[in-house]
Design an enzyme around this catalytic site. Sequence first.
Site, PDB file in Angstrom:
ATOM      1  N   GLY A   1       0.837  -1.204   0.000  1.00 32.00           N
ATOM      2  CA  GLY A   1       0.000   0.000   0.000  1.00 32.00           C
ATOM      3  C   GLY A   1       0.869   1.251   0.000  1.00 32.00           C
TER       4      GLY A   1
ATOM      5  N   ARG B   1       0.975  -4.905  -5.920  1.00 35.00           N
ATOM      6  CA  ARG B   1       1.143  -6.196  -5.245  1.00 35.00           C
ATOM      7  C   ARG B   1       1.363  -7.204  -6.368  1.00 35.00           C
ATOM      8  NH1 ARG B   1      -0.481  -4.721   0.108  1.00 35.00           N
ATOM      9  NH2 ARG B   1      -2.033  -3.089   0.005  1.00 35.00           N
TER      10      ARG B   1
ATOM     11  N   ASP C   1       5.574  -5.188   5.832  1.00 37.89           N
ATOM     12  CA  ASP C   1       6.272  -6.444   6.143  1.00 37.89           C
ATOM     13  C   ASP C   1       6.210  -7.454   4.995  1.00 37.89           C
ATOM     14  OD1 ASP C   1       3.577  -6.696   6.641  1.00 37.89           O
ATOM     15  OD2 ASP C   1       3.822  -8.087   8.314  1.00 37.89           O
TER      16      ASP C   1
ATOM     17  N   THR D   1       4.210   2.467   5.486  1.00 40.06           N
ATOM     18  CA  THR D   1       2.809   2.050   5.596  1.00 40.06           C
ATOM     19  C   THR D   1       2.117   2.952   6.612  1.00 40.06           C
ATOM     20  OG1 THR D   1       1.324   0.302   6.417  1.00 40.06           O
ATOM     21  CG2 THR D   1       3.585   0.194   7.168  1.00 40.06           C
TER      22      THR D   1
ATOM     23  N   ASP E   1      -0.239   2.151   8.476  1.00 35.48           N
ATOM     24  CA  ASP E   1      -0.839   1.375   9.571  1.00 35.48           C
ATOM     25  C   ASP E   1      -0.036   1.384  10.872  1.00 35.48           C
ATOM     26  OD1 ASP E   1      -2.751   0.706   7.711  1.00 35.48           O
ATOM     27  OD2 ASP E   1      -1.844  -1.222   7.216  1.00 35.48           O
TER      28      ASP E   1
ATOM     29  N   ASP F   1       1.953  -0.869  11.875  1.00 33.34           N
ATOM     30  CA  ASP F   1       1.663  -2.199  12.416  1.00 33.34           C
ATOM     31  C   ASP F   1       2.903  -3.064  12.622  1.00 33.34           C
ATOM     32  OD1 ASP F   1       2.207  -2.388   9.731  1.00 33.34           O
ATOM     33  OD2 ASP F   1       0.533  -3.703   9.244  1.00 33.34           O
TER      34      ASP F   1
ATOM     35  N   ARG G   1      -6.007  -1.586   9.248  1.00 29.00           N
ATOM     36  CA  ARG G   1      -6.192  -3.051   9.176  1.00 29.00           C
ATOM     37  C   ARG G   1      -6.311  -3.644  10.585  1.00 29.00           C
ATOM     38  NH1 ARG G   1      -2.125  -5.446   4.953  1.00 29.00           N
ATOM     39  NH2 ARG G   1      -0.696  -4.424   6.357  1.00 29.00           N
TER      40      ARG G   1
HETATM   41  P1  ATP Z   1       1.047  -2.958   3.380  1.00 24.94           P
HETATM   42  O1  ATP Z   1       1.420  -2.993   4.841  1.00 24.94           O
HETATM   43  O2  ATP Z   1       0.782  -1.586   2.910  1.00 24.94           O
HETATM   44  O3  ATP Z   1      -0.021  -3.947   3.000  1.00 24.94           O
HETATM   45  P2  ATP Z   1       2.980  -4.857   2.480  1.00 24.94           P
HETATM   46  O4  ATP Z   1       4.360  -4.684   1.968  1.00 24.94           O
HETATM   47  O5  ATP Z   1       2.832  -5.639   3.744  1.00 24.94           O
HETATM   48  O6  ATP Z   1       2.365  -3.402   2.580  1.00 24.94           O
HETATM   49  P3  ATP Z   1       1.911  -7.020   0.879  1.00 24.94           P
HETATM   50  O7  ATP Z   1       0.800  -7.026  -0.116  1.00 24.94           O
HETATM   51  O8  ATP Z   1       1.835  -7.944   2.030  1.00 24.94           O
HETATM   52  O9  ATP Z   1       2.061  -5.498   1.338  1.00 24.94           O
HETATM   53  O10 ATP Z   1       3.288  -7.347   0.111  1.00 24.94           O
HETATM   54  C1  ATP Z   1       3.660  -6.623  -1.037  1.00 24.94           C
HETATM   55  C2  ATP Z   1       4.254  -7.566  -2.043  1.00 24.94           C
HETATM   56  O11 ATP Z   1       5.427  -8.188  -1.475  1.00 24.94           O
HETATM   57  C3  ATP Z   1       3.365  -8.737  -2.443  1.00 24.94           C
HETATM   58  O12 ATP Z   1       2.440  -8.402  -3.451  1.00 24.94           O
HETATM   59  C4  ATP Z   1       4.381  -9.747  -2.929  1.00 24.94           C
HETATM   60  O13 ATP Z   1       4.771  -9.482  -4.256  1.00 24.94           O
HETATM   61  C5  ATP Z   1       5.578  -9.506  -2.006  1.00 24.94           C
HETATM   62  N1  ATP Z   1       5.534 -10.503  -0.924  1.00 24.94           N
HETATM   63  C6  ATP Z   1       4.748 -10.523   0.167  1.00 24.94           C
HETATM   64  N2  ATP Z   1       4.966 -11.614   0.929  1.00 24.94           N
HETATM   65  C7  ATP Z   1       5.898 -12.344   0.290  1.00 24.94           C
HETATM   66  C8  ATP Z   1       6.552 -13.597   0.548  1.00 24.94           C
HETATM   67  N3  ATP Z   1       6.276 -14.334   1.607  1.00 24.94           N
HETATM   68  N4  ATP Z   1       7.482 -14.005  -0.344  1.00 24.94           N
HETATM   69  C9  ATP Z   1       7.779 -13.285  -1.436  1.00 24.94           C
HETATM   70  N5  ATP Z   1       7.204 -12.104  -1.725  1.00 24.94           N
HETATM   71  C10 ATP Z   1       6.281 -11.621  -0.890  1.00 24.94           C
END
Ligand code: ATP
Length: 319
Positions: free
Chosen positions: A11, A72, A103, A125, A127, A129, A171
């Site tokens: 995000g 994503r 994360d 982010t 959040d 979090d 979230r």
């Molecule tokens: P937000 O907190 O805003 O949701 P985020 O980084 O946690 O941000 P995610 O959608 O969980 O958002 O992860 C972003 C991208 O990182 C995913 O679309 C994916 O491409 C990659 N990703 C997430 N988890 C994994 C994993 N376990 N292994 C490899 N790539 C990952």
Amino acid sequence: MKTIAVLTSGGDAPGMNAAIRAVVRNGIYKGCRIIGIKQGYHGLIRGNMTEMNLSSVADIIHRGGTILQTARSEEFMTEEGRKKALYALKIFNVDGLVVIGGDGSFKGAQKLTELGVPTIGIPGTIDNDLRYTDYTIGFDTAVNTVMDAIGKIRDTSTSHGRANIIEVMGRHCGDIALYSGLAGGAESIIVPEVGFDINQVCNKLIKGRNRGKLHSIIILAEGVGGAMELGDHIKEMTGIDTRVTILGHLQRGGSPTFQDRLLASKMGARAVDLLLEGKSGLALGSSGMDLIEVEYDRVFNQEKEFDMDTYDLANILSI
Ligand code: ATP
């Protein structure tokens, strides 16, 4: 000369642009070539990458969103997808990668590090979090946006003698609700981390009404859900006209606050320095006024602790 790439993922959050700017400007200052990757891991897999210069990041420190765009990527979750990503990084001779995201994005960065690509993570982010860091980039701006909205809704609530439920983002984390609720003087704060009693919420509204209060603000974290039902319930139990406002995506935009610009600038610059020092597999965070670096595993293995002291204080101050 080293080549450092940067991407934003997950995000978006206000302040990501300030972080990109700091990576680019400090990188060039230190003699590096900087590659911007568009649309996170999705763009990386497709080689959607271009060299950035000093003017690529001119006039962006005050802008919300991310000039690199974010995405994503399901494909990156697969080994095949990551092989393609690795290939793109090789083609562009990338020596190190800065990943700005949450994360999930750090999990992706860790996978690349295991494949031999040095990476540093920057927490972007709204959040807040993540346990290992006091603050994430974008959180302060989001809280200020909500605080501003509370003030506006309070004005109209007062005129009509209404109660208002304001649903905010975060979230599963109640930090945006907690801190905006405290700073906005909300009567009740409902978060996923702490159970709530509808009777208590209603009693507070009735007590407030009886002593002449003209408005009541209830901040509800999205992780709890059920804003509309809660509104109906309160109306029924108290007889007070109750409206519901779901703030939604406006919390993700807007010009970043001083706090977020400062944090993003410091982290972006430090990420480049760490890569140049040969460090890798680390997430940047803040502890008080200082920046900290922790290994990715410490990011994933810690449950976020809720700030009960501030929650209790908010309850005391809103009697
Ligand atoms: P937000 O907190 O805003 O949701 P985020 O980084 O946690 O941000 P995610 O959608 O969980 O958002 O992860 C972003 C991208 O990182 C995913 O679309 C994916 O491409 C990659 N990703 C997430 N988890 C994994 C994993 N376990 N292994 C490899 N790539 C990952």
